[in-house]
Enzyme design. Structure first.
Site, PDB file in Angstrom:
ATOM      1  N   VAL A  25       0.989  -1.165  -0.085  1.00  0.00           N
ATOM      2  CA  VAL A  25       0.029  -0.068   0.033  1.00  0.00           C
ATOM      3  C   VAL A  25       0.824   1.248   0.105  1.00  0.00           C
ATOM      4  CG1 VAL A  25      -2.073  -1.128   0.912  1.00  0.00           C
ATOM      5  CG2 VAL A  25      -0.219   0.009   2.715  1.00  0.00           C
ATOM      6  N   ASN A  51      -7.170  -1.534   6.516  1.00  0.00           N
ATOM      7  CA  ASN A  51      -6.732  -2.131   7.696  1.00  0.00           C
ATOM      8  C   ASN A  51      -5.160  -2.390   7.806  1.00  0.00           C
ATOM      9  OD1 ASN A  51      -7.459  -3.461  10.127  1.00  0.00           O
ATOM     10  ND2 ASN A  51      -7.037  -5.428   9.058  1.00  0.00           N
ATOM     11  N   SER A 103      -6.866   3.723  15.892  1.00  0.00           N
ATOM     12  CA  SER A 103      -6.401   2.945  17.249  1.00  0.00           C
ATOM     13  C   SER A 103      -6.873   3.892  18.409  1.00  0.00           C
ATOM     14  CB  SER A 103      -4.886   2.589  17.253  1.00  0.00           C
ATOM     15  OG  SER A 103      -4.794   2.464  18.579  1.00  0.00           O
ATOM     16  N   TYR A 116       3.544   5.453  16.045  1.00  0.00           N
ATOM     17  CA  TYR A 116       2.197   4.750  15.589  1.00  0.00           C
ATOM     18  C   TYR A 116       1.100   5.707  16.301  1.00  0.00           C
ATOM     19  CZ  TYR A 116      -1.402   0.948  16.000  1.00  0.00           C
ATOM     20  OH  TYR A 116      -2.610   0.490  15.922  1.00  0.00           O
ATOM     21  N   VAL A 117       1.331   6.512  17.303  1.00  0.00           N
ATOM     22  CA  VAL A 117      -0.004   7.267  17.589  1.00  0.00           C
ATOM     23  C   VAL A 117       0.006   8.477  16.587  1.00  0.00           C
ATOM     24  CG1 VAL A 117      -0.438   8.972  19.329  1.00  0.00           C
ATOM     25  CG2 VAL A 117       0.342   6.775  20.046  1.00  0.00           C
ATOM     26  N   ALA A 118       0.995   9.044  16.100  1.00  0.00           N
ATOM     27  CA  ALA A 118       1.038  10.144  15.161  1.00  0.00           C
ATOM     28  C   ALA A 118       0.530   9.534  13.868  1.00  0.00           C
ATOM     29  CB  ALA A 118       2.493  10.719  14.896  1.00  0.00           C
ATOM     30  N   LYS A 120      -1.663   7.075  13.503  1.00  0.00           N
ATOM     31  CA  LYS A 120      -3.277   6.795  13.635  1.00  0.00           C
ATOM     32  C   LYS A 120      -3.922   8.354  13.978  1.00  0.00           C
ATOM     33  CE  LYS A 120      -3.318   2.331  13.352  1.00  0.00           C
ATOM     34  NZ  LYS A 120      -3.812   1.823  12.195  1.00  0.00           N
TER      35      LYS A 120
END
Length: 209
Positions: A25, A51, A103, A116-118, A120
């Site tokens: 992707v 996903n 998330s 990861y937080v950035a 999402k």
């Protein structure tokens, strides 16, 4: 790959037409080819669930450039590439559904997951922007933000992390993939035709604490 083959076989056993192929992707061209092949083989294009996601955890002061970039490229740019690839067809037929898998950590960050937080949080922003741009064409774009689910990745986490997640959750338990899937199906249906630009948490109440 093994899970994809099993899913494909199970769907075919139920008489469902399936197109299954590897697709990076992060690669715009690969996504466009995959989407076009899907449209040609399946006879149409109506639903997109973004996903694909990865994580490379670590304290931000020790995080490598590749750990940051790989997560952003997959979790955000990957979703954008897929959205962009379907937008033309959706606009032309004036119909389409998109569900982005975010998330709960976009709203409740933990230690060592800055990338990861950035990613999402950016996916949530992309969801809302796409909902505005595609709304006039009768396209719904929403996000589902799961909490900790009992998957192979989560089960590999240290026991104290999972115990803390259970303790914080109002329902005092972790979720299962089956707790998320029906919501994705609902948001992809015409029963949700007047819902767009929303982020729905499925975290057992973890973000309430």
């Amino acid at each position: 790959s093994a899970e994809a083959l099993l899913t494909e076989a199970a769907l075919r056993a139920h008489g469902v037409q399936v197109y299954c192929e590897h697709c990076d992707v992060r690669d715009r061209h690969a996504v466009e080819v995959f989407v076009q092949n899907s449209k040609d083989i399946l006879g149409g294009l109506h639903y997109l669930v973004n996903n694909a996601g990865i994580h490379h955890d670590g304290a931000m002061w020790r995080m490598s450039d590749s750990a940051w970039q790989d997560v952003m490229d997959t979790n955000v740019t990957g979703a954008f590439n897929c959205l962009r690839a379907v937008a033309g067809t959706y606009r032309e037929q004036r119909y389409g559904k998109v569900v982005n898998i975010a998330s709960h950590q976009y709203a409740r960050p933990g230690f060592g997951v800055a990338n990861y937080v950035a990613s999402k949080a950016a996916l949530v922003g992309l969801t809302k922007s796409a909902a505005v741009e595609l709304g006039p064409y009768n396209v719904n774009v929403n996000a589902v933000a799961p909490g900790f689910l009992r998957t192979e990745l989560v089960d590999a986490l240290p026991a104290h992390v999972l115990e803390e997640a259970e303790r914080r959750a109002a329902l005092c338990r972790l979720g299962d993939p089956e707790d998320v899937a029906p919501l994705v199906v609902f948001l992809s249906s015409d029963d949700a035709r007047h819902i767009t630009g929303q982020v729905i948490l499925v975290d057992g109440g973890e973000t309430l604490g």
